[in-house]
Design a protein around this motif. Structure first.
Motif, PDB file in Angstrom:
ATOM      1  N   SER A 241      12.531  21.748  44.806  1.00 32.30           N
ATOM      2  CA  SER A 241      12.849  21.195  43.491  1.00 32.30           C
ATOM      3  C   SER A 241      13.341  19.752  43.572  1.00 32.30           C
ATOM      4  N   ASP A 242      13.751  19.330  44.770  1.00 31.67           N
ATOM      5  CA  ASP A 242      14.218  17.961  44.959  1.00 31.67           C
ATOM      6  C   ASP A 242      13.089  16.980  45.278  1.00 31.67           C
ATOM      7  N   SER A 243      11.898  17.485  45.545  1.00 29.28           N
ATOM      8  CA  SER A 243      10.813  16.631  46.026  1.00 29.28           C
ATOM      9  C   SER A 243      10.539  15.413  45.144  1.00 29.28           C
ATOM     10  N   PRO A 244      10.544  15.545  43.799  1.00 27.94           N
ATOM     11  CA  PRO A 244      10.279  14.360  42.976  1.00 27.94           C
ATOM     12  C   PRO A 244      11.358  13.285  43.105  1.00 27.94           C
ATOM     13  N   GLU A 245      12.500  13.629  43.700  1.00 25.43           N
ATOM     14  CA  GLU A 245      13.577  12.658  43.889  1.00 25.43           C
ATOM     15  C   GLU A 245      13.718  12.255  45.357  1.00 25.43           C
ATOM     16  N   ILE A 246      12.634  12.438  46.098  1.00 25.39           N
ATOM     17  CA  ILE A 246      12.573  11.996  47.493  1.00 25.39           C
ATOM     18  C   ILE A 246      11.518  10.900  47.583  1.00 25.39           C
ATOM     19  N   LEU A 247      11.844   9.826  48.289  1.00 18.39           N
ATOM     20  CA  LEU A 247      10.898   8.733  48.455  1.00 18.39           C
ATOM     21  C   LEU A 247      10.308   8.746  49.858  1.00 18.39           C
ATOM     22  N   VAL A 248       8.995   8.770  49.927  1.00 21.58           N
ATOM     23  CA  VAL A 248       8.259   8.604  51.174  1.00 21.58           C
ATOM     24  C   VAL A 248       7.824   7.145  51.260  1.00 21.58           C
ATOM     25  N   LEU A 249       8.057   6.524  52.401  1.00 17.43           N
ATOM     26  CA  LEU A 249       7.656   5.139  52.626  1.00 17.43           C
ATOM     27  C   LEU A 249       6.564   5.145  53.679  1.00 17.43           C
ATOM     28  N   GLU A 250       5.371   4.696  53.318  1.00 18.26           N
ATOM     29  CA  GLU A 250       4.173   4.863  54.155  1.00 18.26           C
ATOM     30  C   GLU A 250       3.255   3.644  54.067  1.00 18.26           C
ATOM     31  N   ASP A 251       2.460   3.450  55.103  1.00 21.94           N
ATOM     32  CA  ASP A 251       1.466   2.375  55.092  1.00 21.94           C
ATOM     33  C   ASP A 251       0.042   2.884  55.187  1.00 21.94           C
ATOM     34  N   SER A 252      -0.176   4.081  55.732  1.00 24.80           N
ATOM     35  CA  SER A 252      -1.539   4.563  55.934  1.00 24.80           C
ATOM     36  C   SER A 252      -1.978   5.452  54.775  1.00 24.80           C
ATOM     37  N   PRO A 253      -3.261   5.387  54.401  1.00 27.79           N
ATOM     38  CA  PRO A 253      -3.754   6.279  53.343  1.00 27.79           C
ATOM     39  C   PRO A 253      -3.508   7.753  53.649  1.00 27.79           C
ATOM     40  N   ALA A 254      -3.668   8.167  54.914  1.00 28.84           N
ATOM     41  CA  ALA A 254      -3.428   9.570  55.262  1.00 28.84           C
ATOM     42  C   ALA A 254      -1.978   9.949  55.010  1.00 28.84           C
ATOM     43  N   GLY A 255      -1.049   9.070  55.371  1.00 35.31           N
ATOM     44  CA  GLY A 255       0.365   9.346  55.155  1.00 35.31           C
ATOM     45  C   GLY A 255       0.745   9.340  53.691  1.00 35.31           C
ATOM     46  N   ILE A 256       0.165   8.415  52.928  1.00 31.87           N
ATOM     47  CA  ILE A 256       0.429   8.366  51.491  1.00 31.87           C
ATOM     48  C   ILE A 256      -0.011   9.669  50.833  1.00 31.87           C
ATOM     49  N   ARG A 257      -1.191  10.134  51.202  1.00 38.07           N
ATOM     50  CA  ARG A 257      -1.695  11.384  50.618  1.00 38.07           C
ATOM     51  C   ARG A 257      -0.825  12.567  51.026  1.00 38.07           C
ATOM     52  N   ALA A 258      -0.308  12.542  52.244  1.00 39.38           N
ATOM     53  CA  ALA A 258       0.571  13.619  52.699  1.00 39.38           C
ATOM     54  C   ALA A 258       1.854  13.648  51.876  1.00 39.38           C
ATOM     55  N   GLY A 259       2.431  12.472  51.631  1.00 37.86           N
ATOM     56  CA  GLY A 259       3.652  12.401  50.833  1.00 37.86           C
ATOM     57  C   GLY A 259       3.449  12.877  49.417  1.00 37.86           C
ATOM     58  N   LYS A 260       2.331  12.467  48.814  1.00 37.67           N
ATOM     59  CA  LYS A 260       2.047  12.902  47.442  1.00 37.67           C
ATOM     60  C   LYS A 260       1.810  14.409  47.394  1.00 37.67           C
ATOM     61  N   ALA A 261       1.092  14.940  48.396  1.00 40.32           N
ATOM     62  CA  ALA A 261       0.819  16.379  48.420  1.00 40.32           C
ATOM     63  C   ALA A 261       2.086  17.190  48.604  1.00 40.32           C
ATOM     64  N   ALA A 262       3.114  16.580  49.198  1.00 42.70           N
ATOM     65  CA  ALA A 262       4.405  17.253  49.367  1.00 42.70           C
ATOM     66  C   ALA A 262       5.251  17.175  48.094  1.00 42.70           C
ATOM     67  N   GLY A 263       4.743  16.500  47.070  1.00 42.10           N
ATOM     68  CA  GLY A 263       5.448  16.427  45.797  1.00 42.10           C
ATOM     69  C   GLY A 263       6.445  15.296  45.697  1.00 42.10           C
ATOM     70  N   CYS A 264       6.424  14.370  46.669  1.00 38.87           N
ATOM     71  CA  CYS A 264       7.388  13.268  46.692  1.00 38.87           C
ATOM     72  C   CYS A 264       6.843  12.037  45.976  1.00 38.87           C
ATOM     73  N   LYS A 265       7.744  11.114  45.641  1.00 38.63           N
ATOM     74  CA  LYS A 265       7.322   9.786  45.235  1.00 38.63           C
ATOM     75  C   LYS A 265       6.948   9.024  46.495  1.00 38.63           C
ATOM     76  N   VAL A 266       5.973   8.142  46.408  1.00 40.77           N
ATOM     77  CA  VAL A 266       5.510   7.422  47.591  1.00 40.77           C
ATOM     78  C   VAL A 266       5.440   5.924  47.317  1.00 40.77           C
ATOM     79  N   LEU A 267       6.030   5.166  48.230  1.00 42.26           N
ATOM     80  CA  LEU A 267       5.939   3.712  48.220  1.00 42.26           C
ATOM     81  C   LEU A 267       4.975   3.309  49.315  1.00 42.26           C
ATOM     82  N   GLY A 268       3.867   2.664  48.935  1.00 46.17           N
ATOM     83  CA  GLY A 268       2.867   2.240  49.898  1.00 46.17           C
ATOM     84  C   GLY A 268       3.085   0.800  50.331  1.00 46.17           C
TER      85      GLY A 268
END
Length: 248
Positions: free
Chosen positions: A163-190
Motif C-alpha cells: 500500500s506504500d508503493s505509490p509513495e516510494i520513489l525509484v530512481l533509474e536510468d535504464s528502460p528495463a529498470g524504469i519498467r521494473a519500478g513502474k511494475a512494482a507500483g512505485c513512482k519512477v524518476l528517470g
C-alpha cells in the motif's frame, strides 16, 4: 527536448536507487572489463555491451555463454571490475549530495541493482560512497529487471508494504529498470545518463531529469522526505496528494 519544468515538491516514504547510471557512471570501466571478459569466454564484447546495461550479467550469460552462467563465476568476474578499473568510474552529478541529505535526515533508502554484491560493495568502497543498511543485488531475486521483484524486495527491506508503493520513489536510468519500478507500483524518476531522452521517455517514468542535480531534499517529517525536483521533462501529472509547487 528542454528540461524547463518549474520546481515542484513531492513527498515520499522511501527511496530506491539503482546503482550504475544513477549513483555512479562506470561506463568506461564496464567497456574495458567486458572486452576482457568477452575475449576470455569467446563472445564478441560489442554484442555484450549492446544489451548489458540495466541487466544482470547472469541473464546475459544464459544466452551468450551458458557454461559461465553461474553465481560463482559471475560474482568473481564482477568483483574484479572495481578493483581493476576503479579509476575509470565517476559520480553521477548530485548523487552524493542527495544521499548525504537523506542519511542526515534518517530517511529510508537503499540500492536496488542488477550488479552482484561484490560489484556494488566494491564500487561503494572505491568511490567512498555510503553503504545502505540493506542491499538488493543480482543474487537477491530469481528474475532481474524489468521484472519488478527487485523493487518489491527493496520496498520490503525498507519495512514498507504494497500500500506504500505509490509513495516510494525509484530512481533509474535504464528502460528495463524504469519498467521494473513502474511494475512494482512505485513512482519512477528517470535519469538521462546512459540512454537518450527518447529511450527513457518510452519506458514511461513519472518524471525525467538529466541527473541528480535536479533533485534536492527540502524537508523531512514523520519518516517521510520531501524532494524538490527542478529542470525536468513533465511526462505525467504528479498526484495532487503528494505534490506541491515549490515555494519561491
Amino acid at each position: 527536448m528542454e528540461y524547463t519544468t518549474p520546481p515542484f515538491e513531492v513527498t515520499f516514504k522511501g527511496l530506491l536507487f539503482d546503482m550504475d547510471g544513477t549513483i555512479i557512471d562506470s561506463t568506461a570501466a564496464v567497456v574495458k572489463h567486458w572486452h576482457t571478459v568477452g575475449n576470455e569466454i569467446g563472445v564478441d564484447p560489442e554484442v555484450i555491451l549492446q544489451t548489458s546495461h540495466g541487466r544482470r550479467s547472469i541473464d546475459m550469460l544464459k544466452v551468450l555463454s551458458p557454461e559461465k552462467a553461474n553465481w560463482e563465476y559471475v560474482r568473481h568476474m564482477e568483483a574484479l571490475l572495481p578493483k581493476l578499473h576503479g579509476a575509470d568510474a565517476t559520480e553521477i552529478p548530485g548523487a552524493r549530495a542527495l544521499l548525504d541529505s537523506l542519511i542526515a535526515a534518517g530517511a529510508l533508502w537503499t540500492i536496488v541493482t542488477s550488479g552482484t554484491e561484490p560489484l556494488v560493495g566494491g564500487w561503494l568502497s572505491v568511490m567512498q560512497l555510503p553503504h545502505p543498511a540493506h542491499l538488493v543485488t543480482a543474487e537477491s531475486v530469481a528474475n532481474g529487471k524489468p521484472d519488478p521483484a527487485c523493487y518489491v524486495l527493496g520496498r520490503e527491506k525498507l519495512g514498507l508494504d504494497a500500500s506504500d508503493s505509490p509513495e516510494i520513489l525509484v530512481l533509474e536510468d535504464s528502460p528495463a529498470g524504469i519498467r521494473a519500478g513502474k511494475a512494482a507500483g512505485c513512482k519512477v524518476l528517470g535519469l538521462v545518463t546512459s540512454h537518450t531522452a527518447e529511450q527513457v521517455l518510452a519506458a514511461e517514468p513519472d518524471w525525467i531529469v538529466r541527473d541528480l542535480r535536479s533533485v534536492r531534499m527540502v524537508g523531512a517529517e514523520g519518516g517521510a522526505v520531501t524532494l524538490q525536483i527542478s529542470d525536468a521533462l513533465a511526462v505525467s501529472t504528479p498526484a495532487a496528494t503528494t505534490t506541491t509547487p515549490a515555494a519561491n
